[in-house]
Design an enzyme around this catalytic site. Structure first.
Site, PDB file in Angstrom:
ATOM      1  N   LYS A 134      60.784  90.183  52.503  1.00 22.25           N
ATOM      2  CA  LYS A 134      61.637  90.104  53.708  1.00 22.25           C
ATOM      3  C   LYS A 134      61.617  88.903  54.239  1.00 22.25           C
ATOM      4  CE  LYS A 134      59.648  94.798  54.844  1.00 22.25           C
ATOM      5  NZ  LYS A 134      58.812  95.858  55.273  1.00 22.25           N
ATOM      6  N   GLN A 153      53.698  95.062  59.232  1.00 18.08           N
ATOM      7  CA  GLN A 153      53.729  95.729  57.989  1.00 18.08           C
ATOM      8  C   GLN A 153      52.765  96.682  57.953  1.00 18.08           C
ATOM      9  OE1 GLN A 153      55.921  94.873  55.262  1.00 18.08           O
ATOM     10  NE2 GLN A 153      55.097  96.717  54.472  1.00 18.08           N
ATOM     11  N   ASP A 189      62.253  97.045  63.694  1.00 17.29           N
ATOM     12  CA  ASP A 189      61.503  97.710  62.138  1.00 17.29           C
ATOM     13  C   ASP A 189      61.533  99.342  62.940  1.00 17.29           C
ATOM     14  OD1 ASP A 189      60.881  98.191  59.694  1.00 17.29           O
ATOM     15  OD2 ASP A 189      58.710  98.225  60.122  1.00 17.29           O
TER      16      ASP A 189
END
Ligand code: NAP
Length: 292
Positions: free
Chosen positions: A54, A98, A121
């Site tokens: 990422k 994450q 996200d």
């Protein structure tokens, strides 16, 4: 029949070119570079790889990433405090925590510490609600990527029967909501579903999101169905690929299907968050269905 590949690498490359142009325009107009903060807890090698990928992709499109790596033994309170700091930090446009975090941490509490305006996200309750109501907002990245991939191949969804295998908050549930927004008729399957084979065999579109390699047998796939395999465990997807590809009209490879799309959507939403923070209005150059 041999299925056509839904090529997530190719589609994501196109999206990332768009994002790069958008970042350049943003920098020109606002004199600063959009920043994505990534938060990684613990030593899971796969999570380290994902975060590194990422960060690399952020650099390729001209964005900055700020990596925060925390010890596996951190408490929920400390993690929440760190994320709240990022939520308040005026330099940060987007925050990615994450997933998964170590089991002793309350992941939901950590997600909810993300300012919804920086939830690129798409993991907060606010983002889930806007997805469920079809009100735009930030999509959970993998479901957003799946929809963008289907859109890129003009796969019709209106009136189609979509069967989603998996119901997690970041994948199965929101992808079902997005399919519903596109007027599909949606069935969710999960670990208590009776007759999984029969449910899958009824599907015009199958989204596999269980993380159980080989769970979806090729012989279950209705001839001509579209198969999207989001699962990734032990280097495999959830779908028996060869046998499913012999029956399906379209299928995602694993890897190279859903994975690259997830990163593309994350970065698309990061530059969008930067624009929205600067201008106060929603802006996306990437014309994806289901986004307003
Ligand atoms: P998760 O939280 O473990 O959820 C798995 C879901 O699958 C649960 O809803 C579970 O049902 C269901 N399930 C498990 N075994 C089943 C069975 N035998 N039959 C039917 N349903 C079953 O996982 P997740 O975070 O959603 O991730 C799912 C997969 O997607 C993983 O392989 C993950 O690595 C992958 N993933 C890929 C990306 C990407 O970018 N490509 C991103 C995120 C996740 P219950 O709810 O009843 O337990």
């Amino acid at each position: 029949m041999t299925a056509q590949i839904l090529d997530g690498r190719a589609v994501s490359a196109t999206l990332l070119k768009e994002v790069k142009d958008d970042v350049a325009e943003f920098v020109h107009e606002h004199g600063r570079v959009p920043v994505l903060a990534t938060v990684l807890v613990g030593d899971d090698p796969a999570s380290h790889t994902y975060v590194r990928m990422k960060a690399n992709r952020s650099a390729q499109v001209g964005m900055r990433s700020r990596r925060i790596e925390l010890d596996a033994g951190i408490t929920t309170e400390t993690l929440v405090r760190q994320i709240r700091d990022l939520s308040r930090d005026p330099e940060v446009d987007g925050i990615l925590l994450q997933h998964p975090v170590p089991a002793h941490i309350d992941e939901r509490a950590a997600f909810e510490a993300i300012d919804p305006a920086k939830d690129v996200d798409g993991v907060t309750r606010t983002s889930f609600a806007t997805t469920a109501f079809g009100e735009g907002g930030f999509n959970s990245a993998t479901p957003g990527g799946i929809m963008a991939l289907l859109d890129a191949y003009d796969i019709p969804l209106k009136g189609k029967h979509a069967v989603v295998v998996g119901r997690s908050a970041i994948l199965g549930r929101p992808v079902g909501m997005l399919l519903l927004t596109q007027d599909a008729t949606v069935t969710y399957c999960h670990s208590h579903t009776v007759g999984l084979a029969e449910r899958v065999a009824e599907a015009d579109v199958v989204v596999a999101a269980a993380g159980r390699p080989g769970l979806i047998r090729g012989e279950w796939i209705k001839p001509g169905a579209v198969v999207v395999d989001a699962g990734y465990a032990d280097n495999s997807g959830d779908v028996e690929y060869e046998a499913a590809a012999a029956r399906a009209s379209y299928i995602t490879p694993v890897p190279g299907g859903v994975g690259p799309m997830t990163i593309a959507i994350l970065l698309t939403q990061t530059v969008r968050a930067a624009w929205e923070r600067e201008t106060g209005w929603r802006r996306s150059r990437v014309p994806l269905k289901g986004w307003t």
